[in-house]
Write a protein that holds these residues in place. Structure first.
Motif, PDB file in Angstrom:
ATOM      1  N   THR A 137       7.644  -1.319   5.079  1.00  0.00           N
ATOM      2  CA  THR A 137       6.771  -1.401   4.032  1.00  0.00           C
ATOM      3  C   THR A 137       5.587  -2.255   4.514  1.00  0.00           C
ATOM      4  O   THR A 137       5.796  -3.409   4.822  1.00  0.00           O
ATOM      5  CB  THR A 137       7.544  -2.206   2.864  1.00  0.00           C
ATOM      6  OG1 THR A 137       8.807  -1.289   2.484  1.00  0.00           O
ATOM      7  CG2 THR A 137       6.454  -2.302   1.596  1.00  0.00           C
ATOM      8  N   ALA A 183      12.041   2.165   9.228  1.00  0.00           N
ATOM      9  CA  ALA A 183      10.984   2.162   8.214  1.00  0.00           C
ATOM     10  C   ALA A 183      10.456   0.793   7.871  1.00  0.00           C
ATOM     11  O   ALA A 183      11.224  -0.193   7.667  1.00  0.00           O
ATOM     12  CB  ALA A 183      11.650   2.856   6.858  1.00  0.00           C
ATOM     13  N   THR A 197       4.910   2.855   2.896  1.00  0.00           N
ATOM     14  CA  THR A 197       6.136   2.886   3.888  1.00  0.00           C
ATOM     15  C   THR A 197       5.506   3.863   4.939  1.00  0.00           C
ATOM     16  O   THR A 197       5.089   4.919   4.682  1.00  0.00           O
ATOM     17  CB  THR A 197       7.482   3.282   3.326  1.00  0.00           C
ATOM     18  OG1 THR A 197       7.795   2.346   2.288  1.00  0.00           O
ATOM     19  CG2 THR A 197       8.477   3.241   4.450  1.00  0.00           C
ATOM     20  N   VAL A 223      11.822  -2.085   5.883  1.00  0.00           N
ATOM     21  CA  VAL A 223      12.547  -1.727   4.571  1.00  0.00           C
ATOM     22  C   VAL A 223      14.110  -2.204   4.577  1.00  0.00           C
ATOM     23  O   VAL A 223      14.644  -2.747   3.576  1.00  0.00           O
ATOM     24  CB  VAL A 223      12.597  -0.357   4.293  1.00  0.00           C
ATOM     25  CG1 VAL A 223      13.274  -0.072   3.319  1.00  0.00           C
ATOM     26  CG2 VAL A 223      11.152   0.167   4.243  1.00  0.00           C
TER      27      VAL A 223
END
Length: 95
Positions: A32, A30, A23, A55
């Motif tokens: 991933t 954020a 991440t 995320v």
């Protein structure tokens, strides 16, 4: 085979296995990282950028991230480039 054909770029997309995903944050959001875009540079070296999904969900922007200097990710990139090279070399033409 003609040697005067100019090839501008060779690039592949590689899925990052679940156990290697990470991440990172951009613009307060954020992400991933799930995909690597690997390019073969004219001098034979490889360059890679990572892409992923927010995320929090949704599509998010198409934002690139640097790939961490991790041996497992470097091995994934090298193995993917080798595999792609073999696939290109074994092409069966158009159609």
């Amino acid at each position: 085979m003609r040697s005067d054909i100019e090839v501008g770029a060779l690039a592949i997309n590689v899925a990052v296995p679940q156990e290697l995903r990470w991440t990172d944050t951009r613009r307060g959001e954020a992400f991933t990282l799930t995909t690597l875009n690997v390019r073969l540079l004219p001098d034979g070296r490889l360059a890679a950028k990572a892409y992923g999904r927010p995320v929090a969900g949704g599509r998010g922007g198409y934002v690139s991230f640097p790939v961490p200097d991790e041996p497992e990710l470097a091995a994934l990139i090298a193995d993917a480039a080798t595999r792609a090279g073999a696939m290109w070399a074994a092409h069966r033409g158009l159609g």
